[in-house]
Write a protein that holds these residues in place. Sequence first.
Motif, PDB file in Angstrom:
ATOM      1  N   THR A 762      81.649  40.623 203.442  1.00  0.00           N
ATOM      2  CA  THR A 762      80.984  41.504 203.664  1.00  0.00           C
ATOM      3  C   THR A 762      81.429  42.908 202.510  1.00  0.00           C
ATOM      4  OG1 THR A 762      79.354  40.724 205.670  1.00  0.00           O
ATOM      5  CG2 THR A 762      80.028  43.257 204.340  1.00  0.00           C
ATOM      6  N   VAL A 763      82.846  43.046 202.925  1.00  0.00           N
ATOM      7  CA  VAL A 763      83.631  44.021 202.271  1.00  0.00           C
ATOM      8  C   VAL A 763      83.217  43.719 200.645  1.00  0.00           C
ATOM      9  CG1 VAL A 763      85.697  44.766 201.986  1.00  0.00           C
ATOM     10  CG2 VAL A 763      84.779  44.276 204.112  1.00  0.00           C
ATOM     11  N   ALA A 764      83.835  42.069 199.972  1.00  0.00           N
ATOM     12  CA  ALA A 764      83.516  41.841 199.143  1.00  0.00           C
ATOM     13  C   ALA A 764      81.979  42.112 198.655  1.00  0.00           C
ATOM     14  CB  ALA A 764      84.074  39.694 199.066  1.00  0.00           C
ATOM     15  N   LEU A 769      79.054  45.633 194.045  1.00  0.00           N
ATOM     16  CA  LEU A 769      77.496  45.511 194.157  1.00  0.00           C
ATOM     17  C   LEU A 769      77.906  47.425 193.741  1.00  0.00           C
ATOM     18  CD1 LEU A 769      75.807  44.068 196.695  1.00  0.00           C
ATOM     19  CD2 LEU A 769      75.196  43.965 194.424  1.00  0.00           C
ATOM     20  N   LEU A 770      79.025  48.213 194.303  1.00  0.00           N
ATOM     21  CA  LEU A 770      79.100  49.380 194.519  1.00  0.00           C
ATOM     22  C   LEU A 770      79.783  49.999 192.870  1.00  0.00           C
ATOM     23  CD1 LEU A 770      78.829  51.744 196.308  1.00  0.00           C
ATOM     24  CD2 LEU A 770      80.646  51.874 197.333  1.00  0.00           C
ATOM     25  N   GLY A 771      80.665  48.555 192.898  1.00  0.00           N
ATOM     26  CA  GLY A 771      81.719  49.025 191.325  1.00  0.00           C
ATOM     27  C   GLY A 771      80.499  49.024 190.560  1.00  0.00           C
ATOM     28  N   ARG A 772      79.672  47.641 190.711  1.00  0.00           N
ATOM     29  CA  ARG A 772      78.194  47.422 189.230  1.00  0.00           C
ATOM     30  C   ARG A 772      79.269  46.216 188.725  1.00  0.00           C
ATOM     31  NH1 ARG A 772      76.193  51.682 185.768  1.00  0.00           N
ATOM     32  NH2 ARG A 772      74.543  49.872 185.658  1.00  0.00           N
ATOM     33  N   VAL A 773      79.503  45.799 189.448  1.00  0.00           N
ATOM     34  CA  VAL A 773      80.540  44.133 188.863  1.00  0.00           C
ATOM     35  C   VAL A 773      79.358  43.707 188.281  1.00  0.00           C
ATOM     36  CG1 VAL A 773      82.375  42.355 189.016  1.00  0.00           C
ATOM     37  CG2 VAL A 773      83.184  44.559 189.644  1.00  0.00           C
ATOM     38  N   VAL A 774      78.493  43.523 189.436  1.00  0.00           N
ATOM     39  CA  VAL A 774      77.796  42.482 189.585  1.00  0.00           C
ATOM     40  C   VAL A 774      76.154  42.945 188.484  1.00  0.00           C
ATOM     41  CG1 VAL A 774      76.263  41.148 190.439  1.00  0.00           C
ATOM     42  CG2 VAL A 774      78.085  41.056 191.127  1.00  0.00           C
ATOM     43  N   THR A 775      75.988  43.176 187.737  1.00  0.00           N
ATOM     44  CA  THR A 775      74.983  44.090 186.483  1.00  0.00           C
ATOM     45  C   THR A 775      73.603  43.179 187.037  1.00  0.00           C
ATOM     46  OG1 THR A 775      75.622  42.997 184.582  1.00  0.00           O
ATOM     47  CG2 THR A 775      76.590  45.440 185.915  1.00  0.00           C
ATOM     48  N   ASP A 776      73.894  41.515 186.795  1.00  0.00           N
ATOM     49  CA  ASP A 776      72.926  40.745 186.677  1.00  0.00           C
ATOM     50  C   ASP A 776      71.368  41.057 187.590  1.00  0.00           C
ATOM     51  OD1 ASP A 776      71.290  38.086 185.512  1.00  0.00           O
ATOM     52  OD2 ASP A 776      71.508  37.835 188.171  1.00  0.00           O
ATOM     53  N   HIS A 777      70.369  41.843 187.491  1.00  0.00           N
ATOM     54  CA  HIS A 777      69.383  41.969 188.494  1.00  0.00           C
ATOM     55  C   HIS A 777      68.971  40.266 189.837  1.00  0.00           C
ATOM     56  CE1 HIS A 777      64.917  42.320 189.870  1.00  0.00           C
ATOM     57  NE2 HIS A 777      65.462  43.649 189.731  1.00  0.00           N
ATOM     58  N   ASP A 778      68.627  39.545 189.454  1.00  0.00           N
ATOM     59  CA  ASP A 778      68.500  38.367 190.634  1.00  0.00           C
ATOM     60  C   ASP A 778      69.763  38.177 190.954  1.00  0.00           C
ATOM     61  OD1 ASP A 778      66.434  38.157 188.924  1.00  0.00           O
ATOM     62  OD2 ASP A 778      66.473  36.573 187.752  1.00  0.00           O
ATOM     63  N   LEU A 783      72.229  39.274 196.708  1.00  0.00           N
ATOM     64  CA  LEU A 783      73.038  39.141 197.422  1.00  0.00           C
ATOM     65  C   LEU A 783      72.567  40.126 197.990  1.00  0.00           C
ATOM     66  CD1 LEU A 783      75.860  39.474 195.067  1.00  0.00           C
ATOM     67  CD2 LEU A 783      75.843  37.821 196.395  1.00  0.00           C
ATOM     68  N   LEU A 784      72.094  41.909 196.940  1.00  0.00           N
ATOM     69  CA  LEU A 784      71.802  43.041 198.890  1.00  0.00           C
ATOM     70  C   LEU A 784      70.540  42.322 199.577  1.00  0.00           C
ATOM     71  CD1 LEU A 784      71.965  45.772 198.619  1.00  0.00           C
ATOM     72  CD2 LEU A 784      69.907  46.072 197.238  1.00  0.00           C
ATOM     73  N   LYS A 785      70.308  41.376 199.310  1.00  0.00           N
ATOM     74  CA  LYS A 785      68.783  41.157 200.611  1.00  0.00           C
ATOM     75  C   LYS A 785      69.422  40.572 201.487  1.00  0.00           C
ATOM     76  CE  LYS A 785      65.604  37.149 201.188  1.00  0.00           C
ATOM     77  NZ  LYS A 785      64.584  36.127 200.286  1.00  0.00           N
ATOM     78  N   CYS A 814      72.267  52.741 197.838  1.00  0.00           N
ATOM     79  CA  CYS A 814      71.428  53.682 197.229  1.00  0.00           C
ATOM     80  C   CYS A 814      71.066  54.771 196.952  1.00  0.00           C
ATOM     81  CB  CYS A 814      70.296  53.352 198.259  1.00  0.00           C
ATOM     82  SG  CYS A 814      69.749  51.912 198.930  1.00  0.00           S
ATOM     83  N   PHE A 815      72.111  56.151 197.170  1.00  0.00           N
ATOM     84  CA  PHE A 815      71.763  57.244 196.712  1.00  0.00           C
ATOM     85  C   PHE A 815      72.420  57.761 195.591  1.00  0.00           C
ATOM     86  CE2 PHE A 815      70.570  58.072 201.444  1.00  0.00           C
ATOM     87  CZ  PHE A 815      69.649  57.539 201.478  1.00  0.00           C
ATOM     88  N   ALA A 816      73.845  57.223 195.003  1.00  0.00           N
ATOM     89  CA  ALA A 816      74.585  56.693 194.042  1.00  0.00           C
ATOM     90  C   ALA A 816      73.979  56.794 192.886  1.00  0.00           C
ATOM     91  CB  ALA A 816      75.174  55.527 194.082  1.00  0.00           C
ATOM     92  N   ARG A 817      72.777  55.423 192.692  1.00  0.00           N
ATOM     93  CA  ARG A 817      72.369  55.563 191.030  1.00  0.00           C
ATOM     94  C   ARG A 817      70.650  56.107 191.366  1.00  0.00           C
ATOM     95  NH1 ARG A 817      75.748  54.850 186.988  1.00  0.00           N
ATOM     96  NH2 ARG A 817      74.113  54.023 185.823  1.00  0.00           N
ATOM     97  N   ALA A 818      69.965  55.471 190.748  1.00  0.00           N
ATOM     98  CA  ALA A 818      68.637  55.273 190.992  1.00  0.00           C
ATOM     99  C   ALA A 818      68.460  54.242 190.481  1.00  0.00           C
ATOM    100  CB  ALA A 818      67.662  55.886 189.934  1.00  0.00           C
ATOM    101  N   GLU A 819      68.893  53.474 189.533  1.00  0.00           N
ATOM    102  CA  GLU A 819      68.774  52.157 189.341  1.00  0.00           C
ATOM    103  C   GLU A 819      69.233  51.201 190.551  1.00  0.00           C
ATOM    104  OE1 GLU A 819      70.937  53.530 187.777  1.00  0.00           O
ATOM    105  OE2 GLU A 819      69.669  53.971 185.675  1.00  0.00           O
ATOM    106  N   ASN A 820      69.806  51.567 191.640  1.00  0.00           N
ATOM    107  CA  ASN A 820      70.291  50.766 192.818  1.00  0.00           C
ATOM    108  C   ASN A 820      68.876  51.032 194.033  1.00  0.00           C
ATOM    109  OD1 ASN A 820      72.517  50.844 192.096  1.00  0.00           O
ATOM    110  ND2 ASN A 820      73.428  51.961 192.820  1.00  0.00           N
ATOM    111  N   GLN A 821      68.780  52.188 193.567  1.00  0.00           N
ATOM    112  CA  GLN A 821      67.350  52.536 195.430  1.00  0.00           C
ATOM    113  C   GLN A 821      66.081  51.684 193.954  1.00  0.00           C
ATOM    114  OE1 GLN A 821      66.097  56.481 194.813  1.00  0.00           O
ATOM    115  NE2 GLN A 821      66.697  56.715 196.784  1.00  0.00           N
ATOM    116  N   GLU A 822      66.101  51.623 193.036  1.00  0.00           N
ATOM    117  CA  GLU A 822      64.991  50.286 192.446  1.00  0.00           C
ATOM    118  C   GLU A 822      65.253  48.956 193.184  1.00  0.00           C
ATOM    119  OE1 GLU A 822      64.871  51.359 188.814  1.00  0.00           O
ATOM    120  OE2 GLU A 822      64.183  52.889 187.709  1.00  0.00           O
ATOM    121  N   LEU A 823      66.420  48.477 192.835  1.00  0.00           N
ATOM    122  CA  LEU A 823      66.902  47.074 193.018  1.00  0.00           C
ATOM    123  C   LEU A 823      66.271  46.528 195.249  1.00  0.00           C
ATOM    124  CD1 LEU A 823      67.838  44.911 192.463  1.00  0.00           C
ATOM    125  CD2 LEU A 823      70.878  45.393 192.677  1.00  0.00           C
TER     126      LEU A 823
END
Length: 1045
Positions: A762-764, A769-778, A783-785, A814-823
């Motif tokens: 979970t921490v990993a 995700l928070l560091g935007r290392v993983v950017t692929d949408h799928d 992972l988020l689900k 979610c509150f950091a970026r609008a793209e994260n809210q869309e995800l």
Amino acid sequence: MPARVPARSTRTSAAAVSHKPSGATPASRASATSRVSSSNIDIPEEAPDNELRTQICAIFRDAQKTTATHRKLAVNLRKVHEACCYEPTRPSKAASTDFHETDFNNEFTRCVLRTMPVKKSEGVGEKIIRFVGLFLRHANDKDNELLGEEDVDASTMPETPSTRLTTQVMEAILPLLTAKDKFVRYRSTQLISHVINSLDAIDDDLFQKLRYGLLKRIRDKEATVRSQAVLGLGRLAGNQVEGMVNSDDSDDDAETGLLEKLLEVLQNDPSAEVRRSLLVNLPILPNTLPYLLERARDQDPATRRAVYSRLLPALGDFRHLSLSMREKLLRWGLRDRDENVRKAAGRLFRERWIEDCAGIDQPEDGEQTAGSAPPRIDGLLELLERIDIINSGVENGVALEAMKGFWEGRPDYRDAVEFDDRYWDTLSAESVFIARSFNDFCRTEGNGKYESLIEEKLPVVTKLALSLKGYLDALIKAIRRIKSQDNIEEEEEEEDTVEQEFIVEQLLHIVLTLDYSDEAGRRKMFALLRQTLSIPQLPDEITKLTIEVLRDICAPDTAGEKEFCSVVLEAVADVHDTIVDDESVVGDGEESFHSARSEVSGDSTPTKKGKHGADTSISEEEAREKAIKEIMINMKCLHIVQCMLSNVEGTLQQNDHLVSMLNNLVVPAVRSHEAPVRERGLVCLGLCSLLDRPLAEENLTLFMHFFSKGHSALQITALQILTDILNVHGAQLLSANPALLKVYVRALRSGSRNPEVQGAATVAVCKLLLGRVVTDHDTSAELLKTLIVAYFDPSTAGNQSVRQALNYFLPVFCFARAENQELMGSVALDALHSLYNVREGIDDDDMDVGDEMASLNTIGACLVDWTDPRKCYTPGIPMDADKKNVNGDVHLDLARDILDKLNSNFSKEEKKAIAPLLAKLYISPASSEDKIRDLYEDISAAVEENLLSDATSRNALYKIHVSLGKIVNQLGEQDKMSRRSASRGISLTPDDKTLTEDVTVVLAPRIEEEQAEEIAEDEVDASTPTARRSEGDSLVEDLLTDGEE
């Protein structure tokens, strides 16, 4: 308060100082005074005014103005009281009117009753109650003086006018404890508690009544009433404990019952004010102290602060506490999330605890200033010993934080401490920690303000190197002596070794911060540390610090890094060869540094023993010892290599030393059959992979294999390595290896089987995700689900590492970026569907679903809140700003998804859980117009088709339908206005420019032919100049009218 008397005094009035007869009971109106109505108390019928009432009312009137005159007013009221109770010594000076004690008591009670309905916010009520308590105490003291010395030590409480007055007032107030009006209950409880805390002794019968009445109020629905009740009961509980000590015939159950109830309130009362009142008023006893100290973890910051600012200073010498409790209190206080609590804990440590050890008497209120006593270094040494500095002074220990605040708040100790040659020659664990903490404070605090103290007090590098060498030699001798001797004195030797090891560690921490511009000192220290690193018995922590100092001494460029690697690897070879040379069983001397390769053969011992044949028969025990020694060889070498790799930043292929080390030590270790060697080799291989991308790509499969086949600790190590590789080399490795995603998903779903693995995964994933290392949408969506499901899944209820990590991550992400809210919006309903299946799969016989898992409505509300566009961070806008018109496309998309799910083949129960979310969405007028219109059409169709059957779902659908309809209507009006303004601009011909030169109108230069034809059909015939003039006038009038509006 002295111990209460078990029986009421039977002394007659004749035994006291002569006074007027007062044997008659109060008038019947006293009982009427105690009656209460539904909201306010019933005031008894007023008796005719008299001089006594005038005098008492005047005093009460003055008492409610200010507390400064209370003492004087109490003396004046006592004179009136004595005049009514005692025979005057000079009859000629007596007042013209003759009043009795009963009259005074009734008038005094009448004034007190007038205070009961006063609201809490009114300060006059507080002042009157304080005055009543002061007067009753003053009256009791005066009556006791009049009694003389003969009755001071009597076994029964004497009856005096003041005791009769107290009893009458309390008897009148007691029925008001159960009044319906909350202010009456509050004032009555406040008065009783204040009187209890003001008097030294209370009649036994009255004591029981007060105790019973206040006990009922600790369950009052008003927190203010409960707070006042525990103030009085805390004093009664302390008095009961004294009675238990001094009396043999006390009822143990009754005595201890009150204390147990108060401790239960202390632990469970929802009001912080009540808990805080009990904290400072309960008696400090061996059986109550653990409960009181437990409030250091209270959820209310003010209560936690009261532990350090009021309870612990009142406790006295802190050395009466156990060692573990001292460490816990210090750690809890200095690491508290609230700054005021941290300040109170630091002040307690540097002002109270140090003075306890320095032998200075402190007042209980703890208000003595820090500079009042001269500094004593011996006291500081004892203080560090009392908090077990060897254990609390290590990394992540609390002692460093405590000493940082100590040096900051005690400048007298900063100036008084001296580090002369004798100090360095006789170091102990406490004295070396003083030097280390002082050095850290001066170098890190004050922006260089205290660096002059370092130059003044600490020795140069050469002297420190000599001191370090001496303590290192002593440590190594002690370690070797323990290994060579029997177990007779082994425990004492080990304790001494632990202290020696701690001293060396602290010296290395000091050495790590030194300035090596002095070349002579640098060479001296470099040679010492290089020699130290070759000692095979060197403890792991000292090895790690030694390597860090070596890296700091070497230059920071590439050449310095190569020098650092060569020095460390030479030490690795020396360590290995030194241990091998000590092996007298084999003794062939042909094994070298590369003998770690022997692990590949699968034999736990070298295969060259066949050369000796029958000459050297090795017993099974000797072979086992040799195998263990070989494992220790490789473990020690790999630990040194691991510490070295942690301090290397260059590229692996550009450093020949690292390439040789990888091939000759790390790879054979990974292939070893010995589990400890293999696991440490895996860590070293992971560190090497961070320095070389091709190496990381080659070994991804290996790391995933270790995760699949290893135990829990090895799985966590593999996950950490994989996460570090992705952070360093990018998420392209994740896209190129689909199996890697399955590793993370599997780890997140490990659940109750491996809670530690699930927590690490979970921490990993949160970091990725928070560091935007993983950017692929799928990949991100999957992972988020999985994280959302894990957060609400009842199987993780006991896994606090998972819950706490996600409790922080989900809103921040979610509150950091609008793209994260869309995800989040794209996976919200899928996650909700998965959680619905989880909820349906729970067996009601095994657990209560409502207790173990949040409802779907609660989960849906969380998902809607996390996707709320008003809470998302927008660059340039403060987070606390009121965001009204923000783009709400994310909620429009979520509404579209909900509508699609409602039209699907979902079950009726699941649709009932999803549909109410429509009413919670934020519909913004600033959203995309096309999305608003399209969604409105779909919602309108759903309303017309009666898509939803239950009332709650229909109401939610109607609500969003209305919200969208308003916005669509506004958009329609805006379209009409724009078309109207466009038509007006086109109706003017080029010849009309002269008519509107004085008006600021921008004419449309060109229009489409179709639009021109439509406008031309609607226009009035403008063939004559008159018509054109009138039309121009009307345009000007419209424009002026619009401007006025």
